[in-house]
Write a protein that holds these residues in place. Structure first.
Motif, PDB file in Angstrom:
ATOM      1  N   SER A 172      -8.784   4.257 -10.324  1.00 19.67           N
ATOM      2  CA  SER A 172      -8.227   2.574  -9.797  1.00 19.67           C
ATOM      3  C   SER A 172      -7.426   2.245  -8.172  1.00 19.67           C
ATOM      4  N   LYS A 173      -5.814   3.039  -9.096  1.00 22.15           N
ATOM      5  CA  LYS A 173      -5.368   2.386  -8.171  1.00 22.15           C
ATOM      6  C   LYS A 173      -5.532   3.090  -7.368  1.00 22.15           C
ATOM      7  N   ALA A 174      -5.692   3.917  -6.875  1.00 18.80           N
ATOM      8  CA  ALA A 174      -5.370   5.186  -5.882  1.00 18.80           C
ATOM      9  C   ALA A 174      -6.515   4.391  -5.241  1.00 18.80           C
ATOM     10  N   VAL A 175      -7.617   3.961  -5.555  1.00 15.56           N
ATOM     11  CA  VAL A 175      -8.532   3.311  -4.168  1.00 15.56           C
ATOM     12  C   VAL A 175      -7.956   2.159  -4.045  1.00 15.56           C
ATOM     13  N   MET A 176      -7.365   1.352  -4.800  1.00 10.09           N
ATOM     14  CA  MET A 176      -6.958   0.375  -4.456  1.00 10.09           C
ATOM     15  C   MET A 176      -5.557   0.082  -3.165  1.00 10.09           C
ATOM     16  N   ARG A 177      -5.180   1.103  -3.371  1.00 14.28           N
ATOM     17  CA  ARG A 177      -3.999   0.974  -3.052  1.00 14.28           C
ATOM     18  C   ARG A 177      -4.086   1.613  -1.336  1.00 14.28           C
ATOM     19  N   SER A 178      -4.893   2.991  -1.626  1.00 15.05           N
ATOM     20  CA  SER A 178      -5.196   3.537  -0.774  1.00 15.05           C
ATOM     21  C   SER A 178      -5.890   2.348   0.917  1.00 15.05           C
ATOM     22  N   ALA A 179      -6.872   1.623   0.436  1.00 14.45           N
ATOM     23  CA  ALA A 179      -7.499   0.694   0.831  1.00 14.45           C
ATOM     24  C   ALA A 179      -6.665   0.058   1.404  1.00 14.45           C
ATOM     25  N   LEU A 180      -5.350  -0.528   1.113  1.00 20.06           N
ATOM     26  CA  LEU A 180      -4.311  -2.158   1.321  1.00 20.06           C
ATOM     27  C   LEU A 180      -3.393  -1.016   2.490  1.00 20.06           C
ATOM     28  N   LEU A 181      -2.903  -0.098   1.798  1.00 26.19           N
ATOM     29  CA  LEU A 181      -2.323   0.783   2.996  1.00 26.19           C
ATOM     30  C   LEU A 181      -2.817   0.961   4.762  1.00 26.19           C
ATOM     31  N   MET A 182      -4.288   1.258   4.268  1.00 23.53           N
ATOM     32  CA  MET A 182      -4.954   2.067   5.728  1.00 23.53           C
ATOM     33  C   MET A 182      -4.963   0.393   6.677  1.00 23.53           C
ATOM     34  N   ASP A 183      -5.537  -1.056   6.056  1.00 20.63           N
ATOM     35  CA  ASP A 183      -5.146  -1.879   6.170  1.00 20.63           C
ATOM     36  C   ASP A 183      -3.741  -1.773   7.059  1.00 20.63           C
ATOM     37  N   ALA A 184      -2.488  -1.586   6.157  1.00 21.83           N
ATOM     38  CA  ALA A 184      -1.646  -2.111   6.515  1.00 21.83           C
ATOM     39  C   ALA A 184      -0.662  -1.219   8.352  1.00 21.83           C
ATOM     40  N   LEU A 185      -1.603   0.123   7.759  1.00 21.32           N
ATOM     41  CA  LEU A 185      -1.231   0.343   9.365  1.00 21.32           C
ATOM     42  C   LEU A 185      -1.966  -0.024  10.789  1.00 21.32           C
ATOM     43  N   GLN A 186      -3.152  -0.245  10.166  1.00 15.05           N
ATOM     44  CA  GLN A 186      -4.303  -0.792  11.391  1.00 15.05           C
ATOM     45  C   GLN A 186      -3.233  -2.279  11.953  1.00 15.05           C
ATOM     46  N   ALA A 187      -2.812  -3.351  10.750  1.00 15.82           N
ATOM     47  CA  ALA A 187      -2.460  -4.351  10.991  1.00 15.82           C
ATOM     48  C   ALA A 187      -0.782  -3.803  12.125  1.00 15.82           C
ATOM     49  N   ALA A 188       0.087  -2.586  11.581  1.00 17.31           N
ATOM     50  CA  ALA A 188       1.149  -2.379  11.874  1.00 17.31           C
ATOM     51  C   ALA A 188       0.979  -1.518  13.450  1.00 17.31           C
ATOM     52  N   GLY A 189      -0.506  -1.632  13.919  1.00 17.51           N
ATOM     53  CA  GLY A 189      -0.726  -1.200  15.566  1.00 17.51           C
ATOM     54  C   GLY A 189      -0.542   0.681  15.700  1.00 17.51           C
ATOM     55  N   VAL A 190      -0.385   1.677  14.023  1.00 17.02           N
ATOM     56  CA  VAL A 190      -1.518   2.320  14.298  1.00 17.02           C
ATOM     57  C   VAL A 190      -2.348   2.838  14.173  1.00 17.02           C
TER      58      VAL A 190
END
Length: 485
Positions: free
Chosen positions: A323-341
């Motif tokens: 569950s931690k892997a899934v939740m953090r994966s989604a949060l990291l995806m959003d963070a990369l998108q927000a940073a313009g990657v």
């Protein structure tokens, strides 16, 4: 999604009925609370699709006093818990989750919990001399644990001294004796901040600990909800309706009306005992037994045939690492998108690193330096910087959740001299097992960014992969499923 789990918010039994429907609940009879139950659960999560385990007929306990483990260990169950359309794959669940945490947080203020007069949690009440924590089959999870832990997949409900802010956190709870538990809260966590206020004022700290509930409760209690926000509101946003609570009679703290087991009492100023050791999410015992606040339990509320929810940390994969892997994966995806990657194809925060220390992102390379940009931002963004030891970037033909594929890319698409960047004095943690080797007293650590993409300047010349195309693989799997399973 509509399901049996929606009948009553945070009703474990309604959710378990749904899990039975899609075939991911195994009932286990006769496993001993002393190490055996924990070892069965630990081995279970190593399976390709580990079922949830519901233990009954536990030696030394009456039939019907049950323990549930491995509740969040599959994409199907986790998507069900989060009230999403059922997902059968890691990637599908991560993609479905993208942007949802931000939406839930934004909507949380609209979902204050609703207080009702009664609920199944009050089917049984033990007070005074009848209070006996050993009535419940709290496991000794691992051989080196400092004691039996009644609280692992739990919700610790507390209230701020100076305001009406109710916090619901997941902190480990060790049984000392029939009416005392140790409550270990890391300094800086919201529950610890509230506790410190009461101690400085010389006042007893009111605590209600929910040790059996719908796993969504402890899942959200264990994530970083903003300071001042109540986790019940966040859970309500996920459910799409307010959480139904009752006021615990002794402290007045709100507890889920359909909770399985709640223990209630006070942490008194100066009352501390030795607690632990207990394993951590990365798979080690990083600290020795130490003093922790003691909660004197004065009342216990529980349903008929109660279910204790267990979710102990251990060497990954552990009970809650998926569950931690899934939740953090989604949060990291959003963070990369927000940073313009741009062109992030997939991402996975691997369980082997506790969803923090080994993260992999797959990209579609669009320009020179794209891979390095993605790797450094993955390593240093706000969501990812804490304990981010290895950040690996791969091409879109690599499944970042498949370590075999990831390490094949590392072995065949990197030159160690030019494709590994090292960041020194990055954000570490005292909880890191490598902290014993830190050269400073501050929790600083180096970090590696591994560019395991095909070299951008030689994309056209890079050798083709020798394997069947994805399309052909799918055709063959469909036609020959009786052979290939």
């Amino acid at each position: 999604m509509t399901s049996a789990a929606d009948a009553h918010p945070l009703d474990l039994r309604a959710w378990l009925a749904h899990v039975r429907e899609f075939g991911e609940l195994t009932e286990v009879s006769g496993a001993h609370w002393n190490l055996e139950l924990g070892a069965i659960s630990e081995l279970n999560v190593k399976k390709a699709v580990p079922h949830a385990l519901l233990f009954d007929d536990i030696p030394d306990y009456s039939p019907g006093f049950r323990v549930l483990t491995c509740s969040t260990s599959s994409p199907t169950r986790l998507s069900s818990l989060l009230r999403l359309d059922l997902q059968r794959s890691h990637g599908g669940l991560v993609e479905t989750l993208r942007g949802r945490p931000r939406q839930w947080q934004a909507a949380a203020a609209q979902f204050n919990p609703v207080t009702v007069d009664d609920g199944p949690v009050f089917e049984n009440t033990d007070t005074d001399e009848a209070v006996d924590l050993f009535k419940f089959p709290s496991p000794l999870w691992h051989e080196k644990d400092g004691g039996r832990y009644i609280g692992t997949g739990c919700m610790v409900v507390t209230r701020d001294l100076d305001s009406e802010w109710v916090n619901v956190g997941t902190y480990r709870v060790m049984v000392h004796d029939r009416n005392h538990v140790g409550l270990d809260m890391i300094p800086g966590k919201h529950g610890a901040i509230q506790y410190d206020k009461y101690m400085k004022a010389g006042k007893p700290f009111p605590v209600a600990i929910v040790v059996g509930c719908d796993p969504l409760g402890y899942l959200i209690s264990g994530i970083e909800v903003p300071f001042g926000m109540c986790e019940y509101n966040y859970i309500g946003a996920i459910l799409g309706k307010p959480v139904e609570v009752v006021n615990a009679p002794l402290t007045g703290l709100p507890i889920p009306s359909h909770a399985e087991i709640v223990i209630e009492g006070w942490a008194h100023p100066g009352d501390e005992r030795i607690e632990g050791p207990f394993g951590e999410f990365h798979g080690y015992y990083p600290g020795k037994a130490a003093t922790a606040p003691v909660v004197t339990i004065e009342r216990i509320y529980y349903r008929n045939r109660p279910i204790l929810l267990g979710s102990p940390p251990a060497k990954p994969p552990n009970d809650y690492s998926y569950s931690k892997a899934v939740m953090r994966s989604a949060l990291l995806m959003d963070a990369l998108q927000a940073a313009g990657v741009p062109d992030v194809a997939a991402l996975w925060a691997h369980e082997i690193g506790g969803a923090r220390m080994f993260n992999v992102v797959a990209i579609r390379q669009r320009y020179a330096g794209h891979a390095r940009q993605a790797g450094h931002i993955l390593s240093q963004c706000g969501v990812g910087a804490y304990m981010s030891r290895y950040s690996v970037v791969v091409d879109e033909d690599i499944d970042p959740s498949n370590l075999q594929e990831v390490m094949w890319a590392v072995a065949t698409r990197t030159d160690p001299d030019i494709d590994i960047d090292i960041i020194k004095r990055g954000m570490g943690s005292k909880n890191d097992p490598m902290s014993i080797a830190y050269t400073t007293s501050a929790p600083l650590t180096s970090k590696a960014i591994i560019d395991a993409c095909r070299p951008y300047d030689f994309l056209a010349q890079f050798p083709a992969v020798a394997e069947a195309s994805k399309e052909l693989q799918q055709q063959v799997l469909a036609k020959w499923h009786h052979v290939l399973g």
